[in-house]
Design a protein around this motif. Structure first.
Motif, PDB file in Angstrom:
ATOM      1  N   HIS A 270       0.101   5.654  -9.939  1.00 20.21           N
ATOM      2  CA  HIS A 270      -0.965   4.854  -9.338  1.00 20.21           C
ATOM      3  C   HIS A 270      -0.727   3.358  -9.563  1.00 20.21           C
ATOM      4  O   HIS A 270      -0.949   2.531  -8.662  1.00 20.21           O
ATOM      5  N   GLU A 271      -0.285   3.017 -10.737  1.00 21.42           N
ATOM      6  CA  GLU A 271      -0.044   1.600 -11.065  1.00 21.42           C
ATOM      7  C   GLU A 271       0.982   0.979 -10.124  1.00 21.42           C
ATOM      8  O   GLU A 271       0.815  -0.159  -9.669  1.00 21.42           O
ATOM      9  N   SER A 307      -8.129   3.284  -6.081  1.00 22.72           N
ATOM     10  CA  SER A 307      -8.512   1.902  -6.384  1.00 22.72           C
ATOM     11  C   SER A 307      -8.749   1.171  -5.078  1.00 22.72           C
ATOM     12  O   SER A 307      -7.949   1.296  -4.143  1.00 22.72           O
ATOM     13  N   ASP A 308      -9.836   0.421  -5.005  1.00 23.70           N
ATOM     14  CA  ASP A 308     -10.137  -0.391  -3.831  1.00 23.70           C
ATOM     15  C   ASP A 308      -9.814  -1.844  -4.152  1.00 23.70           C
ATOM     16  O   ASP A 308     -10.540  -2.518  -4.897  1.00 23.70           O
ATOM     17  N   VAL A 309      -8.713  -2.325  -3.590  1.00 23.10           N
ATOM     18  CA  VAL A 309      -8.279  -3.709  -3.762  1.00 23.10           C
ATOM     19  C   VAL A 309      -8.929  -4.539  -2.664  1.00 23.10           C
ATOM     20  O   VAL A 309      -8.853  -4.190  -1.480  1.00 23.10           O
ATOM     21  N   ALA A 330       3.937   1.333  -1.945  1.00 23.06           N
ATOM     22  CA  ALA A 330       4.539   2.285  -2.890  1.00 23.06           C
ATOM     23  C   ALA A 330       3.857   3.644  -2.830  1.00 23.06           C
ATOM     24  O   ALA A 330       4.427   4.643  -3.257  1.00 23.06           O
ATOM     25  N   ALA A 331       2.650   3.699  -2.268  1.00 22.79           N
ATOM     26  CA  ALA A 331       1.925   4.974  -2.183  1.00 22.79           C
ATOM     27  C   ALA A 331       2.597   5.953  -1.248  1.00 22.79           C
ATOM     28  O   ALA A 331       2.445   7.171  -1.396  1.00 22.79           O
ATOM     29  N   VAL A 332       3.370   5.455  -0.260  1.00 21.26           N
ATOM     30  CA  VAL A 332       4.028   6.350   0.693  1.00 21.26           C
ATOM     31  C   VAL A 332       5.541   6.165   0.732  1.00 21.26           C
ATOM     32  O   VAL A 332       6.236   6.909   1.422  1.00 21.26           O
ATOM     33  N   CYS A 333       6.045   5.191  -0.013  1.00 18.25           N
ATOM     34  CA  CYS A 333       7.491   4.938  -0.015  1.00 18.25           C
ATOM     35  C   CYS A 333       8.043   4.990  -1.435  1.00 18.25           C
ATOM     36  O   CYS A 333       8.732   5.931  -1.797  1.00 18.25           O
ATOM     37  N   GLY A 334       7.706   3.997  -2.243  1.00 21.28           N
ATOM     38  CA  GLY A 334       8.193   3.973  -3.615  1.00 21.28           C
ATOM     39  C   GLY A 334       8.444   2.555  -4.077  1.00 21.28           C
ATOM     40  O   GLY A 334       8.092   1.583  -3.399  1.00 21.28           O
ATOM     41  N   THR A 335       9.065   2.427  -5.246  1.00 22.58           N
ATOM     42  CA  THR A 335       9.348   1.134  -5.860  1.00 22.58           C
ATOM     43  C   THR A 335      10.732   1.162  -6.516  1.00 22.58           C
ATOM     44  O   THR A 335      11.011   2.080  -7.305  1.00 22.58           O
TER      45      THR A 335
END
Length: 423
Positions: A270-271, A307-309, A330-335
C-alpha cells in the motif's frame, strides 16, 4: 467520425443543449440495446447512447489536446442553474494499460444523448443536433436477458504457470531489481447466446453500489479504485493496495480486517501505491494531503487497504491531464514504473488491453472522473458470446504464490457473479 491514434483532426462544431428533467428512476433501466455507455455509483451517474464523434487517442494527454479544441468550438445552452459536473458536453473514455504491449486502442467518445443524475438533480443533454423543444425522458427498456450457459475457460497462463510467474517476480524483487510489481491473470467466459452488457451493468451496480460501474466501448466492470476525480479545483485519488478475501461471517471478517491493517506485506504494498500517486500529483498542486495510515474498505467480496489522497490543483489543470500523469500508478503496475512494466510484459504473457487503464469521463470544464478499469471484462468484438475477465495482484518480497492466486480469484468474483447470478 474518428481519427487515427496520435493524429489530431479538427473536431466538428457541435451544438449542445441541456434541459432539466424529472427524476428518471433507475438509470440502468434506460440503457438502449446498442451504443450504450454507463457511469453509475450509488444510483447516481450518467447513461448515454449514440455517437456524435470519436477520437482514437494514443494517450490521455493526446485526448486532452483534441478535447480542448472540440470544447472551444462548441455552442452550449443549459437550463441548469449552476455548474453540475458531467452536464453539458461530455465525453466517455477508455485507455490501454501499456501502449507498447497491446493491439487494442484508446479513445474518447462523445455520445448523442446523455441522461444524468447527481445530488437530486437530473438532466438530459442532446449533442450534435439542432436545438428544439424539450425532449421527453427516455422510457425504460425491456429487462435485458440474463446470460445463458456460461462456462469458463483457462486464460493465457495455467494456475501453475501463473504461480511460477509470481515466484519469479518475488525473486526479482529479492534481488533488488524492483520493489513491487502487479501481475494480472485472465479468464475467458463463453455463453450460449450473445452477452448483453446492460445485464452486467445492472447486476454490478446493484451488488457493488460503492464501486464505480462503467460501460465504455465494450469494457464493463465495477471498480473500487478512483485514479482521479477533479471537481471545483479539488482532486481526489482513492488508492487501493492490500487485499484479503471476505468469508461472509461478520466476526471472522472483522478479525481479517484487523489482520490486514497489521500485515507488513500489505502495508508495504500500500505504501508504494500511495507514494506513487502523491509524487505524480505534486507538480500540479498548491496543497496535497496524504493520509498517514490507510483505512479498510469493505466490499461484498474482499477487504482492501484504502487511502484517499486529496490535492488542490492549479488553475487550468484538467482531469485528463491528471489521469495522464497518474497512470500507471504502483497500484496496477509497480515500483519503479519502467522496470515493473517491463517485467509485466515478460511474465504475464497477456495483452491487458484496456484492463487497468483509465476509464471514465470528462466535461467541457475539465472536471471528470477517471477510475482504474478493474473488476472488469472486455467483450470480444468478433464473438459477442465471449468476454475476457481480468484480475491482478500486487507482488512484493513477502508475497506467496498460492495466496496471490486466491486473491486474484476473489477479485474475479464480481464479474463471475454478474455472469452467473440470475435475479
Amino acid at each position: 467520425m474518428s481519427s487515427p491514434a496520435g493524429v489530431t483532426l479538427v473536431p466538428p462544431r457541435l451544438r449542445v443543449r441541456t434541459v432539466v428533467v424529472p427524476d428518471p428512476g433507475p438509470l440502468v433501466a434506460l440503457l438502449p440495446e446498442t451504443d450504450a455507455l454507463a457511469w453509475i455509483r450509488g444510483g447516481d451517474g450518467m447513461v448515454a447512447w449514440g455517437e456524435v464523434v470519436r477520437h482514437k487517442a494514443a494517450s490521455p494527454a493526446d485526448a486532452e489536446e483534441w478535447w480542448t479544441t472540440l470544447v472551444a468550438s462548441c455552442d452550449e445552452e443549459t437550463e441548469l442553474d449552476g455548474a453540475v459536473p458531467g452536464s453539458g458536453l461530455v465525453a466517455f473514455g477508455s485507455f490501454v494499460f501499456d501502449p507498447d504491449n497491446t493491439s487494442a486502442s484508446s479513445g474518447l467518445v462523445v455520445p448523442r444523448t446523455v441522461l444524468g443524475r447527481r445530488n437530486g438533480r437530473a438532466w438530459l443533454t442532446e449533442i450534435g443536433v439542432e436545438a428544439d423543444e424539450q425532449r421527453p425522458v427516455p422510457c425504460a427498456t425491456p429487462v435485458p436477458p440474463a446470460p445463458e450457459g456460461v462456462r469458463f475457460e483457462g486464460g493465457s497462463l495455467t494456475s501453475e504457470q501463473w504461480r511460477a510467474a509470481v515466484s519469479r517476480a518475488v525473486g526479482s524483487i529479492t534481488a533488488g531489481q524492483l520493489d513491487k510489481v502487479v501481475l494480472a491473470r485472465d479468464l475467458v467466459a463463453r455463453a450460449d447466446a450473445d452477452l448483453d452488457p446492460r445485464w452486467l451493468v445492472g447486476r454490478l451496480s446493484e451488488t457493488y453500489p460503492r464501486c464505480w460501474t462503467y460501460l465504455v466501448d465494450g469494457i464493463v466492470g465495477a471498480t473500487p479504485e478512483m485514479l482521479v476525480r477533479l471537481e471545483a479545483g479539488l482532486a481526489t485519488s482513492r488508492v487501493l493496495a492490500g487485499t484479503i478475501q471476505r468469508t461472509g461471517d461478520g466476526r471472522t471478517d472483522l478479525a481479517r480486517a484487523d489482520a490486514l491493517t497489521r500485515s507488513s506485506k500489505d502495508l508495504e504494498e500500500h505504501e508504494y501505491a500511495v507514494a506513487s500517486v502523491a509524487a505524480a500529483l505534486e507538480p500540479f498542486c498548491s496543497a496535497l494531503n496524504v493520509p498517514e495510515t490507510p483505512y479498510v474498505l469493505e466490499l461484498p467480496n474482499v477487504l482492501h487497504l484504502a487511502s484517499d489522497v486529496t490535492a488542490a490543483v492549479a488553475p487550468g489543470v484538467t482531469s485528463l491531464s491528471l489521469a495522464a500523469a497518474l497512470h500507471p500508478s504502483a497500484a496496477v503496475c509497480g515500483t519503479p514504473t519502467d522496470v515493473a512494466r517491463g517485467l509485466i510484459a515478460e511474465l504475464e504473457h497477456l495483452d491487458r488491453a484496456r484492463y487497468a487503464g483509465p476509464v471514465g469521463w470528462t466535461d467541457a470544464s475539465g472536471a471528470g472522473e477517471w477510475a482504474i478499469a478493474l473488476r472488469c471484462g472486455i467483450l470480444d468484438e468478433t464473438d459477442p458470446r465471449t468476454i475476457r475477465l481480468f484480475a491482478g495482484c500486487g507482488i512484493v518480497a513477502g508475497s506467496d504464490p498460492d495466496a496471490e492466486w486466491a486473491e486474484a480469484q476473489a477479485k474475479l468474483a464480481p464479474m463471475i457473479g454478474a455472469l452467473t447470478t440470475r435475479r
